[in-house]
Write a protein that holds these residues in place. Structure first.
Motif, mmCIF file in Angstrom:
data_model
loop_
_atom_site.group_PDB
_atom_site.id
_atom_site.type_symbol
_atom_site.label_atom_id
_atom_site.label_comp_id
_atom_site.label_asym_id
_atom_site.label_seq_id
_atom_site.Cartn_x
_atom_site.Cartn_y
_atom_site.Cartn_z
ATOM 1 N N GLY A 34 0.779 -1.232 0.000
ATOM 2 C CA GLY A 34 0.000 0.000 0.000
ATOM 3 C C GLY A 34 0.805 1.273 0.000
ATOM 4 O O GLY A 34 0.258 2.362 -0.172
ATOM 5 N N ARG A 35 2.140 1.180 0.184
ATOM 6 C CA ARG A 35 2.905 2.397 0.364
ATOM 7 C C ARG A 35 4.132 2.500 -0.534
ATOM 8 O O ARG A 35 4.398 3.553 -1.114
ATOM 9 C CB ARG A 35 3.370 2.503 1.831
ATOM 10 N N ILE A 36 4.885 1.422 -0.651
ATOM 11 C CA ILE A 36 6.213 1.486 -1.254
ATOM 12 C C ILE A 36 6.227 0.740 -2.582
ATOM 13 O O ILE A 36 5.857 -0.434 -2.634
ATOM 14 C CB ILE A 36 7.261 0.860 -0.311
ATOM 15 N N PRO A 37 6.663 1.378 -3.676
ATOM 16 C CA PRO A 37 6.830 0.639 -4.929
ATOM 17 C C PRO A 37 7.889 -0.456 -4.776
ATOM 18 O O PRO A 37 8.898 -0.281 -4.090
ATOM 19 C CB PRO A 37 7.304 1.716 -5.918
ATOM 20 N N VAL A 38 7.636 -1.589 -5.428
ATOM 21 C CA VAL A 38 8.512 -2.766 -5.320
ATOM 22 C C VAL A 38 9.039 -3.121 -6.705
ATOM 23 O O VAL A 38 8.259 -3.315 -7.641
ATOM 24 C CB VAL A 38 7.744 -3.967 -4.729
ATOM 25 N N LEU A 39 10.361 -3.211 -6.829
ATOM 26 C CA LEU A 39 10.983 -3.710 -8.051
ATOM 27 C C LEU A 39 11.470 -5.126 -7.793
ATOM 28 O O LEU A 39 12.343 -5.348 -6.956
ATOM 29 C CB LEU A 39 12.161 -2.829 -8.471
ATOM 30 N N GLY A 40 10.905 -6.081 -8.502
ATOM 31 C CA GLY A 40 11.330 -7.467 -8.382
ATOM 32 C C GLY A 40 12.499 -7.757 -9.310
ATOM 33 O O GLY A 40 12.446 -7.449 -10.502
ATOM 34 N N VAL A 41 13.554 -8.336 -8.739
ATOM 35 C CA VAL A 41 14.747 -8.687 -9.519
ATOM 36 C C VAL A 41 14.913 -10.200 -9.475
ATOM 37 O O VAL A 41 15.073 -10.783 -8.400
ATOM 38 C CB VAL A 41 16.001 -7.984 -8.962
ATOM 39 N N ARG A 42 14.886 -10.821 -10.605
ATOM 40 C CA ARG A 42 14.950 -12.282 -10.706
ATOM 41 C C ARG A 42 16.382 -12.762 -10.529
ATOM 42 O O ARG A 42 17.299 -12.283 -11.215
ATOM 43 C CB ARG A 42 14.410 -12.730 -12.060
ATOM 44 N N VAL A 43 16.565 -13.710 -9.622
ATOM 45 C CA VAL A 43 17.872 -14.338 -9.428
ATOM 46 C C VAL A 43 17.699 -15.821 -9.725
ATOM 47 O O VAL A 43 17.459 -16.637 -8.841
ATOM 48 C CB VAL A 43 18.395 -14.123 -7.994
ATOM 49 N N GLY A 44 17.766 -16.164 -11.004
ATOM 50 C CA GLY A 44 17.584 -17.545 -11.424
ATOM 51 C C GLY A 44 16.154 -18.003 -11.252
ATOM 52 O O GLY A 44 15.295 -17.291 -10.741
ATOM 53 N N GLY A 45 15.883 -19.215 -11.721
ATOM 54 C CA GLY A 45 14.593 -19.841 -11.451
ATOM 55 C C GLY A 45 13.450 -19.312 -12.300
ATOM 56 O O GLY A 45 13.613 -18.546 -13.243
ATOM 57 N N PHE A 46 12.267 -19.735 -11.890
ATOM 58 C CA PHE A 46 11.009 -19.503 -12.613
ATOM 59 C C PHE A 46 10.183 -18.510 -11.814
ATOM 60 O O PHE A 46 10.094 -18.607 -10.594
ATOM 61 C CB PHE A 46 10.282 -20.851 -12.714
ATOM 62 N N GLY A 47 9.606 -17.519 -12.467
ATOM 63 C CA GLY A 47 8.795 -16.572 -11.718
ATOM 64 C C GLY A 47 8.032 -15.631 -12.619
ATOM 65 O O GLY A 47 8.440 -15.365 -13.749
ATOM 66 N N PHE A 48 6.911 -15.125 -12.080
ATOM 67 C CA PHE A 48 6.062 -14.217 -12.828
ATOM 68 C C PHE A 48 6.196 -12.762 -12.368
ATOM 69 O O PHE A 48 5.767 -11.862 -13.071
ATOM 70 C CB PHE A 48 4.589 -14.632 -12.679
ATOM 71 N N LEU A 49 6.739 -12.521 -11.191
ATOM 72 C CA LEU A 49 6.628 -11.199 -10.580
ATOM 73 C C LEU A 49 7.818 -10.285 -10.838
ATOM 74 O O LEU A 49 7.693 -9.069 -10.697
ATOM 75 C CB LEU A 49 6.424 -11.347 -9.067
ATOM 76 N N ALA A 50 8.970 -10.832 -11.173
ATOM 77 C CA ALA A 50 10.171 -10.010 -11.354
ATOM 78 C C ALA A 50 10.073 -9.175 -12.620
ATOM 79 O O ALA A 50 9.491 -9.593 -13.628
ATOM 80 C CB ALA A 50 11.414 -10.887 -11.383
ATOM 81 N N GLU A 51 10.684 -8.000 -12.571
ATOM 82 C CA GLU A 51 10.700 -7.088 -13.717
ATOM 83 C C GLU A 51 12.013 -7.171 -14.492
ATOM 84 O O GLU A 51 12.034 -7.022 -15.708
ATOM 85 C CB GLU A 51 10.468 -5.656 -13.230
ATOM 86 N N VAL A 52 13.128 -7.369 -13.787
ATOM 87 C CA VAL A 52 14.435 -7.438 -14.452
ATOM 88 C C VAL A 52 15.222 -8.622 -13.897
ATOM 89 O O VAL A 52 14.952 -9.113 -12.798
ATOM 90 C CB VAL A 52 15.248 -6.137 -14.256
ATOM 91 N N ASN A 53 16.203 -9.044 -14.652
ATOM 92 C CA ASN A 53 17.144 -10.055 -14.183
ATOM 93 C C ASN A 53 18.268 -9.385 -13.399
ATOM 94 O O ASN A 53 18.593 -8.213 -13.626
ATOM 95 C CB ASN A 53 17.737 -10.832 -15.366
ATOM 96 N N LEU A 54 18.875 -10.126 -12.506
ATOM 97 C CA LEU A 54 19.969 -9.582 -11.715
ATOM 98 C C LEU A 54 21.073 -9.016 -12.605
ATOM 99 O O LEU A 54 21.645 -7.964 -12.309
ATOM 100 C CB LEU A 54 20.535 -10.677 -10.802
ATOM 101 N N GLU A 55 21.357 -9.689 -13.713
ATOM 102 C CA GLU A 55 22.429 -9.241 -14.603
ATOM 103 C C GLU A 55 22.140 -7.872 -15.217
ATOM 104 O O GLU A 55 23.066 -7.189 -15.673
ATOM 105 C CB GLU A 55 22.635 -10.265 -15.723
ATOM 106 N N ASP A 56 20.875 -7.463 -15.236
ATOM 107 C CA ASP A 56 20.496 -6.198 -15.864
ATOM 108 C C ASP A 56 20.260 -5.071 -14.859
ATOM 109 O O ASP A 56 19.942 -3.947 -15.250
ATOM 110 C CB ASP A 56 19.217 -6.392 -16.692
#
Length: 288
Positions: free
Chosen positions: A84-106
């Motif tokens: 409700g308050r803080i924007p969240v940037l999801g960073v994918r570190v390997g694996g399978f997922g729907f919520l991350a926006e960028v990969n760790l390498e980027d």
């Protein structure tokens, strides 16, 4: 100057061959651009003194942006922390997922945009789940994906009754019941046979888990509806689990009341990506 928090899964980042170095590079890039950076204390040793070690309470209270590094589970944890308050940037570190926006390498490559606040925010519906006993609320939980009532202990069938706005929906002999958001429709609900729902919709999805009847089906109800799950007096060893992470034991006669939360998850978006292209990639749906 703004304050940016890093919520890092130390196991996933530590196992990545370049993980600590890439995270340190991103933190140093942000601090060199005048940002104050806080790092969850469990992961601080990985980043060689970059950023200020902080408790999750500090992250919750002080940051303007939360960068979460790990899999979907870590991002779900971050979403509840930031709700409700803080924007969240999801960073994918390997694996399978729907919520991350960028990969760790980027991650280092988007530091300029993050420091300048040049990103969009996509709001996702969340659920609140209350455990009630004898008319009193015992506990309230918040989740982005789902609230799940299942048996615990020995393998046997639960007999659950579901109500929508105090109107009987169905009685289920089943292993459990999933109440999910559209974001959660690609998680446990999907594995239980539920429908995939576009995450920008706001509805509630009710899906039985391994029902012991041929006529039990998923039902989609309005975002404004209230779903109540009742456990009959003979029930033993049942459990409420929220987002697959937070658990609470429930007893015979308890009620679990699930409805749309006031809070939303604010996901940071850096590029416009089609949900359908994500489905093709993550679920390996081939073209014609």
């Amino acid at each position: 100057m703004s304050t940016i928090g890093f919520l890092i899964n130390p196991t996933k980042v530590g196992e990545h061959s370049q993980g600590p170095a890439l995270v340190t590079q991103a933190i140093e890039g942000l601090t060199s651009r005048g940002q104050q950076v806080l790092v969850n204390e469990e992961a601080a040793p990985l980043v060689a003194g970059a950023g200020q070690p902080s408790t999750e309470s500090d992250l919750e209270e002080r940051v303007n942006l939360l960068i979460v590094l790990g899999g979907d589970g870590t991002i779900l944890h971050g979403a509840r922390l930031a709700a409700g308050r803080i924007p969240v940037l999801g960073v994918r570190v390997g694996g399978f997922g729907f919520l991350a926006e960028v990969n760790l390498e980027d991650l280092a490559g988007v530091v300029d945009r993050l420091a300048a606040g040049r990103y969009e925010v996509e709001e996702r519906m969340m659920l609140q789940a209350d455990v009630e006993r004898d008319g009193m609320r015992l506990q309230r939980f918040l989740g982005l994906n789902d609230a799940v009532v299942t048996k615990s202990g020995v393998a046997r069938v639960l007999r659950l009754t579901a109500w929508v706005n105090d109107e009987l929906l169905a009685s289920y002999p089943a292993d459990g019941l999933v109440v999910s958001t559209p974001t959660g429709s690609t998680a446990y609900s999907l594995s239980a046979g539920g429908p995939i729902v576009h995450p920008r919709l706001e509805v509630i999805i009710i899906t039985p888990i391994s029902p012991h009847t041929f006529n039990a089906r998923s039902v989609i109800v309005s975002r404004d509806d209230r779903v109540t799950i009742e456990l009959p007096a003979a029930t033993q060893d049942a459990r409420l689990t929220v987002d697959g992470q937070v658990g609470y034991p429930i007893e015979a006669g308890d009620r679990v009341v699930v409805q749309r939360a006031v809070q939303t998850t604010k996901l940071v978006r850096l590029v416009r990506t089609s949900f359908y292209s994500i489905l093709q990639a993550k679920l390996a749906w081939g073209g014609r």
